[in-house]
Design a protein around this motif. Structure first.
Motif, PDB file in Angstrom:
ATOM      1  N   TYR A 100      43.354 -36.729  13.983  1.00 55.64           N
ATOM      2  CA  TYR A 100      42.746 -35.930  12.896  1.00 55.64           C
ATOM      3  C   TYR A 100      43.718 -34.948  12.252  1.00 55.64           C
ATOM      4  O   TYR A 100      43.798 -34.856  11.041  1.00 55.64           O
ATOM      5  N   ASN A 101      44.390 -34.191  13.086  1.00 56.47           N
ATOM      6  CA  ASN A 101      45.366 -33.233  12.559  1.00 56.47           C
ATOM      7  C   ASN A 101      44.834 -32.326  11.468  1.00 56.47           C
ATOM      8  O   ASN A 101      45.459 -32.142  10.427  1.00 56.47           O
ATOM      9  N   ILE A 103      44.005 -28.544  10.114  1.00 54.71           N
ATOM     10  CA  ILE A 103      44.661 -27.259  10.351  1.00 54.71           C
ATOM     11  C   ILE A 103      43.643 -26.331  11.017  1.00 54.71           C
ATOM     12  O   ILE A 103      42.611 -26.017  10.443  1.00 54.71           O
ATOM     13  N   PRO A 104      43.911 -25.941  12.263  1.00 53.91           N
ATOM     14  CA  PRO A 104      42.886 -25.251  13.049  1.00 53.91           C
ATOM     15  C   PRO A 104      42.449 -23.917  12.465  1.00 53.91           C
ATOM     16  O   PRO A 104      41.326 -23.480  12.695  1.00 53.91           O
ATOM     17  N   SER A 105      43.323 -23.299  11.671  1.00 53.77           N
ATOM     18  CA  SER A 105      42.944 -21.974  11.167  1.00 53.77           C
ATOM     19  C   SER A 105      42.125 -22.062   9.882  1.00 53.77           C
ATOM     20  O   SER A 105      41.767 -21.037   9.326  1.00 53.77           O
ATOM     21  N   LEU A 106      41.851 -23.278   9.409  1.00 50.38           N
ATOM     22  CA  LEU A 106      41.067 -23.421   8.175  1.00 50.38           C
ATOM     23  C   LEU A 106      39.750 -24.128   8.477  1.00 50.38           C
ATOM     24  O   LEU A 106      39.676 -24.997   9.350  1.00 50.38           O
ATOM     25  N   THR A 107      38.696 -23.764   7.713  1.00 54.25           N
ATOM     26  CA  THR A 107      37.399 -24.415   7.888  1.00 54.25           C
ATOM     27  C   THR A 107      37.473 -25.839   7.332  1.00 54.25           C
ATOM     28  O   THR A 107      38.450 -26.222   6.688  1.00 54.25           O
ATOM     29  N   GLU A 110      37.960 -25.742   3.676  1.00 51.79           N
ATOM     30  CA  GLU A 110      39.308 -25.287   3.315  1.00 51.79           C
ATOM     31  C   GLU A 110      40.356 -26.341   3.636  1.00 51.79           C
ATOM     32  O   GLU A 110      41.362 -26.470   2.931  1.00 51.79           O
ATOM     33  N   GLU A 113      40.243 -28.367   0.679  1.00 51.78           N
ATOM     34  CA  GLU A 113      40.738 -27.630  -0.495  1.00 51.78           C
ATOM     35  C   GLU A 113      42.259 -27.509  -0.520  1.00 51.78           C
ATOM     36  O   GLU A 113      42.878 -27.512  -1.578  1.00 51.78           O
ATOM     37  N   ILE A 114      42.849 -27.406   0.671  1.00 53.38           N
ATOM     38  CA  ILE A 114      44.298 -27.211   0.700  1.00 53.38           C
ATOM     39  C   ILE A 114      45.008 -28.404   0.060  1.00 53.38           C
ATOM     40  O   ILE A 114      46.117 -28.288  -0.445  1.00 53.38           O
ATOM     41  N   VAL A 115      44.315 -29.550   0.040  1.00 50.35           N
ATOM     42  CA  VAL A 115      44.897 -30.735  -0.585  1.00 50.35           C
ATOM     43  C   VAL A 115      44.494 -30.832  -2.061  1.00 50.35           C
ATOM     44  O   VAL A 115      45.316 -31.141  -2.922  1.00 50.35           O
ATOM     45  N   PHE A 141      34.983 -24.310  11.663  1.00 50.44           N
ATOM     46  CA  PHE A 141      36.395 -24.509  11.977  1.00 50.44           C
ATOM     47  C   PHE A 141      36.538 -25.767  12.835  1.00 50.44           C
ATOM     48  O   PHE A 141      35.589 -26.142  13.535  1.00 50.44           O
ATOM     49  N   ARG A 157      39.382 -35.111   3.466  1.00 44.18           N
ATOM     50  CA  ARG A 157      40.630 -34.509   3.014  1.00 44.18           C
ATOM     51  C   ARG A 157      41.527 -35.563   2.364  1.00 44.18           C
ATOM     52  O   ARG A 157      42.162 -35.318   1.339  1.00 44.18           O
TER      53      ARG A 157
ATOM     54  N   ILE B   3      44.518 -21.628  -0.715  1.00 45.84           N
ATOM     55  CA  ILE B   3      44.133 -21.909   0.671  1.00 45.84           C
ATOM     56  C   ILE B   3      45.328 -21.765   1.616  1.00 45.84           C
ATOM     57  O   ILE B   3      45.209 -21.282   2.736  1.00 45.84           O
ATOM     58  N   ARG B  10      45.321 -16.057   8.150  1.00 46.70           N
ATOM     59  CA  ARG B  10      44.640 -16.319   9.428  1.00 46.70           C
ATOM     60  C   ARG B  10      45.671 -16.452  10.557  1.00 46.70           C
ATOM     61  O   ARG B  10      45.441 -15.997  11.677  1.00 46.70           O
TER      62      ARG B  10
END
Ligand SMILES: Nc1ncnc2c1ncn2[C@@H]1O[C@H](COP(=O)(O)OP(=O)(O)OP(=O)(O)O)[C@@H](O)[C@H]1O
Ligand SMILES: [Mg+2]
Lengths: 239, 787
Positions: A100-101, A103-107, A110, A113-115, A141, A157, B3, B10
């Motif tokens: 899966y990988n 990002i643990p600090s993002l929901t 998010e 969204e980062i993509v 999370f 994602r 983000i 964070r």
């Protein structure tokens, strides 16, 4: 679908990859000639170490070949610079990995969204989560999600940017069969509804039944390409 | 917000403990830098303005007695702008309610007007009025030391006559920021004070009507002070001039500029150590963060984030920590600087003080911090940048260990399993271990450097006043007096031992080097004023030749056996060749010593003495000073103990504050380094430790593996830190020592113990913090996450 009128998305000629380990050289790929077509769903089978991940990584511009050629439409990926590869990945490719990988600090939202933030024509991140039935878990999370749920977020994602190709490296490898089916359904749906060319790596021969073509790799070479006349829906698969 | 920036925030939040620890180190460094630099700038600026606005003279001279007409000739000397002649008199004072001897210097000022040079800042009261012979203005430090205000009275013995004086004003002067009694090294405002009196009144009292004995002058633009003093000396010599000298040699200016230089040097050195440690901490923290986020970096790249974007992501993180440190540190620094400036304002008695924070200081703090932080993180960020995405998807290969040296030597039977783990780990991560040791050692070194001054001064006082200068009281005469005065004074009540001395003002020359000082003629086997060698053994003053203190020999570049030229500046001027016979150890002040007889022969007079050193019975001190004060020829009575005491009082206070601040900051460094190192070891090895817990190891055993490693490093750091501290002390002693102070590098065992204790306490605090974390180690969560 196949034949002269089918639109070729990927084309490789004599593709080879050698890992130089000092004393030993590992030939991960030895002369791969392959064409992948628009909107088709391909399953890649082969024993561990046969070179599946290496091939998919090169197709996705994560890695570069040692020899041979690989084209994405008329882009020559073998000659592309790091910058061009980044651009290629940003706009055309979606990846899904075995673990899966996220990002643990993002929901969940998010992580999508980062993509979409850096994509040119993304879908609404919420819509992407809805597509994999994760809309109600948008604010969780990764640590608060099960493996299957995390993998569905990873799919959301990967598809949210409306990639032309979707490359999945053992997407169900860490999942039980029921959850695996849910994930495969999501992939199948994206393939049908968005017409995304999809490559799925698996050790699970049964999963080949949902593909249009099944490609087998052994010791870095293609041993067999089989067309699946009797394409099944993921729900019908049992393993 | 993007983000990816949210992710950064964070991430920062998740490592807040470490970020705060680093932040504190940065804040400490920046605040020390900003406060000390701004104070140094403020004081330099204030001093400059003060000197300009109150026309501090460029040069000074005194003569025995010269007619006013000489003033006009001096004004015409090429290169001279203004000359102000005046009368300066050394007097004994009696202050109601204070029965110890007080000496003072009275300087004349025009009546009803400000002097043209060295103008006074009237803090309270007014200037002296013309026609009033009993009015004086007191220097503020002196007035404060005795709580004197306008309207109060005191008695002075001027030229043998008692005179009652009325205080009409309290003033400050650029000339007497420090009131230093000639021949003493520390200001002692209770026992020595400067005051101003009307020109006519003082001249009359001192038999100087139509004459002067002191002058100050300013230079014309572009004139060279050396040329001017040479030309002036030609005119002054016939009147008993002892040589004109530049502002640089003026006692008050000399002392204050040395203090300001020391402040500026410290303002740079200390913060550099802090920022170096901060850079190291950021290095280990960011490199660990990036190792932990291998896969996240790969994902970002796989989805089309460029190498640049990824590098920027981590750069921003570092810059934010650095910036936060700079902002808080600057704020704290300004506050501390303001408080320090306030302190210095009290201490130096400036009439005004404009606290200025110069932007270059803040900019430098910012650039240094961000530079050091990025420098620390750069390597790790570059690793993140170069990480090929396909590579990063694969878990990091297990670290490769090997047998340690101890084990290869076949000593493994002595070690239990956890201890072997500790040793293997230290050996595998030797770079990190070495940096950790350096970090902790530097905090220890800072402490040593701070505490060193106390030790050095203790030692100086002990050597100089315990072994060498054993007199209790120094009595000086107005002018050379017959040697029989010793016997006269010996017979006064309470005198246990009296020893004569003869001082001769001279210029010592060797090649093109020269130095103005006084030769002190003393008996060959002195009992009180002893001259000691480097082994601290008293030496015999040979019949011929001269003994120089080491620093004076250094200035003149001569060694025993060399000959120097002595130019006598008393009376008729002439030169003599004198051999240097040996060198003397003297930390405070410098000087040249000769046999009393040869000193007298040098000036060509009979056997005259300039004063006597006395050892006394303390019981009779008051009676004795009274008796001495009543003698017309006695110019000054200086009590040794009092001088030391008052020096120790003022310096002990600032030393204590300094020590406290340094201990606090060094503790912060030690805490920051230990906490971060252990925290990172924990994050690197939580799986290993959790697995061991699953296998049945107890919490204590787990803690031993993690904290034992750190304990070993801390124990290793302390002796290294003590060594580095000794080197830094030597360096700072060398860079801060002046002609007047030679600072021995003496470190007491108390200093070592205190430094070691503070480092240990900081280490124990971080160990306790970590122990709590270890106890909460969640076995399932740790083993579930894939790394
Ligand atoms: N970075 C690398 N360095 C050295 N050898 C590598 C590297 N990556 C892959 N290989 C080797 O290349 C060969 C092909 O690896 P690849 O990961 O493509 O196999 P795979 O078919 O995906 O296997 P699996 O089913 O286990 O994931 C293997 O022998 C592997 O050891
Ligand atoms: Mg693989």
């Amino acid at each position: 679908m196949e034949g002269t009128d089918a639109e070729v998305v990927f084309e490789t000629r004599g593709l080879a990859k050698v890992y130089d380990m000092g004393e030993v050289q590992v030939h991960a790929l030895r002369g791969i000639d392959l064409e992948l077509y628009r909107s088709e769903l391909v399953v890649l089978l082969g024993a561990s170490g046969s070179g599946k991940s290496t091939l998919v990584n090169i197709l996705g511009g994560l890695d570069t070949a040692t020899d041979g050629e690989v084209f994405y439409r008329d882009r020559d990926l073998t000659k592309a610079s790091e910058r061009e590869l980044t651009d290629y990945r940003r706009h055309y490719v979606g990846f899904i990995f075995q673990f899966y990988n996220l990002i643990p600090s993002l929901t969940a939202l998010e992580n999508v969204e980062i993509v979409t933030e850096i994509a040119s024509d993304p879908m609404d991140p919420k819509e992407a989560l809805e597509l994999v039935k994760m809309g109600d878990r948008a604010d969780h999370f990764p640590s608060q999600l099960s493996g299957g749920e995390q993998q569905r977020v990873a799919i959301a994602r990967a598809i949210a940017k409306r990639p032309a190709v979707l490359l999945c490296d053992e997407p169900t490898g860490a999942l039980d069969s029921e959850t695996g089916v849910i994930v495969l359904e999501a992939l199948d749906r994206v393939n049908r509804e968005l017409g995304t060319t999809t490559v799925i790596i698996t050790h699970n021969v049964v999963q080949g039944d949902m593909a249009e073509r099944i490609i087998r790799l052994k010791d870095g070479q293609i041993t067999d390409i089989r067309r699946n006349e009797d394409k099944k829906a993921p729900r019908e698969l049992k393993w | 917000m993007k983000i990816i920036d949210l992710k950064m925030i964070r991430d920062l939040w998740n490592m807040r403990g470490q970020v705060i620890a680093i932040g504190f180190v940065i804040i400490a460094g920046v605040s020390v830098y900003v406060s000390m630099s701004s104070v140094a700038d403020t004081l330099q600026g204030t001093l400059k303005t003060y000197y300009e606005e109150y026309t501090f003279a460029d040069g000074f001279a005194s003569v025995r007695r010269a007619p006013e007409s000489l003033g006009d000739r001096l004004r015409r000397v090429e290169g001279v702008n203004q000359v102000e002649t005046r009368v300066a008199a050394s007097v004994n004072l009696e202050i109601p309610g204070f029965d110890e001897p007080v000496t003072g210097q009275i300087v004349s000022v025009p009546e009803g007007d400000q002097p043209r040079l060295n103008r006074l800042f009237i803090r309270e009261g007014r200037l002296v009025e013309s026609g009033r012979g009993d009015e004086v203005i007191l220097n503020e430090v002196f007035a404060e030391a005795h709580s004197l205000t306008p309207g109060d009275e005191l008695t002075a013995i001027i030229n043998g006559h008692r005179r009652s004086l009325t205080v009409v004003g309290i003033a400050l002067s650029p000339e007497f920021l420090f009131q230093l009694q000639p021949g003493s090294l520390f200001p002692d405002p209770q026992r020595y004070g400067v005051m101003w009196m009307g020109q006519r009144a003082l001249s009359a009292a001192y038999d100087m009507e139509g004459a002067f004995n002191d002058l100050s002058f300013t230079l014309a633009p572009g004139a060279s002070i050396d040329n001017v003093t040479d030309r002036m000396d030609l005119l002054l010599d016939p009147y008993g001039g002892s040589g004109s000298y530049p502002r640089e040699d003026q006692a008050s200016h000399n002392l204050i500029s040395e203090e300001l230089n020391q402040l500026a040097a410290m303002a740079f050195l200390l913060p550099m150590i802090f920022l170096g440690v901060a850079a190291f901490l950021l290095n280990i923290v960011v490199s660990r963060l990036i190792a932990l986020q291998r896969e996240q970096i790969a994902i970002l790249k796989a989805f089309g984030y460029s190498d640049w974007a990824v590098a920027m992501h981590y750069t921003k993180l570092v810059v934010i920590v650095a910036l936060a440190g700079v902002v808080v540190g600057t704020g704290l620094g300004i506050w501390m600087g303001g408080a320090m400036a306030e302190m210095y304002l009290q201490y130096y008695k400036f009439p005004f003080l404009n606290y200025t924070l110069q932007w270059p200081v803040v900019l430098t703090a910012f650039l240094l911090t961000v530079g050091a932080s990025l420098g620390g993180a750069l390597m790790s960020i570059r690793r993140a940048l170069r990480l090929p995405p396909a590579e990063a998807m694969r878990p990091e290969p297990p670290p490769s260990y090997r047998m340690t040296l101890v084990e290869r030597l076949g000593l493994q039977k002595l070690l239990d399993q956890p201890t072997r783990i500790i040793l293997r780990n230290l050996e595998r991560q030797w770079v990190k271990s070495a940096l950790t040791v350096i970090g902790i050692a530097s905090s220890c070194a800072i402490l040593i450097m701070g505490l060193f001054w106390g030790d050095a001064f203790d030692y100086i006082i002990q050597v100089q006043y315990g072994i060498a200068q054993r007199e209790d009281i120094t009595v000086t005469f107005n002018e050379p007096t017959s040697a029989s005065a010793v016997y006269e004074i010996s017979s006064l009540p309470g005198v246990q031992h009296a020893e004569p001395f003869r001082s001769v003002p001279v210029r010592l020359k060797s090649g093109h080097r020269s130095y103005d000082t006084g030769i002190e003629g003393i008996p060959p086997e002195p009992y009180l004023r002893r001259i000691i060698n480097t082994e601290l053994q008293p030496i015999t003053i040979p019949r011929e030749g001269i003994v120089l203190t080491q620093n004076l020999a250094g200035i003149l570049q001569v060694r025993p056996g060399d000959k120097i030229t002595v130019e006598v500046k008393e009376g008729r001027r002439y030169e003599r060749e004198v051999p240097v016979v040996s060198l003397a150890e003297q930390y405070l002040g410098l000087g040249a010593y000769m046999n009393l007889r040869s000193a007298n022969r040098l000036v060509g007079g009979g056997s005259a003495i300039s004063g006597v050193f006395l050892m006394i019975d303390e019981q009779y001190e008051d009676e004795l000073t009274q008796a001495l004060q009543d003698r017309p020829r006695v110019a000054s009575i200086v009590s040794q103990d009092r001088a030391i005491e008052s020096f120790m009082e003022t310096s002990a206070e600032s030393m204590l504050t300094m020590t406290f601040v340094l201990s606090l900051f060094a503790g912060v460094i030690a805490l920051g380094v230990v906490y971060n190192s252990v925290r990172i070891s924990l994050s690197e090895r939580d799986r290993e430790l959790a697995s061991m817990r699953v296998l049945g190891f107890t919490r204590g055993e787990i803690a031993y593996i993690l904290l034992g490693e750190m304990a070993l490093l801390v124990l290793l750091s302390i002796p290294i830190g003590l060594g580095i501290g000794a080197l830094l002390s030597r360096w700072s002693a060398q860079s801060l020592q002046t002609e007047m102070y030679r600072i021995p590098v003496i470190l007491g065992s108390d200093t070592f113990s205190l430094a070691a204790a503070i480092v240990l306490i900081a280490a124990i605090i971080s160990a306790l913090l970590m122990r709590r974390r270890l106890n909460k180690l969640d076995l399932t969560a740790v083993l579930k996450t894939r790394e």
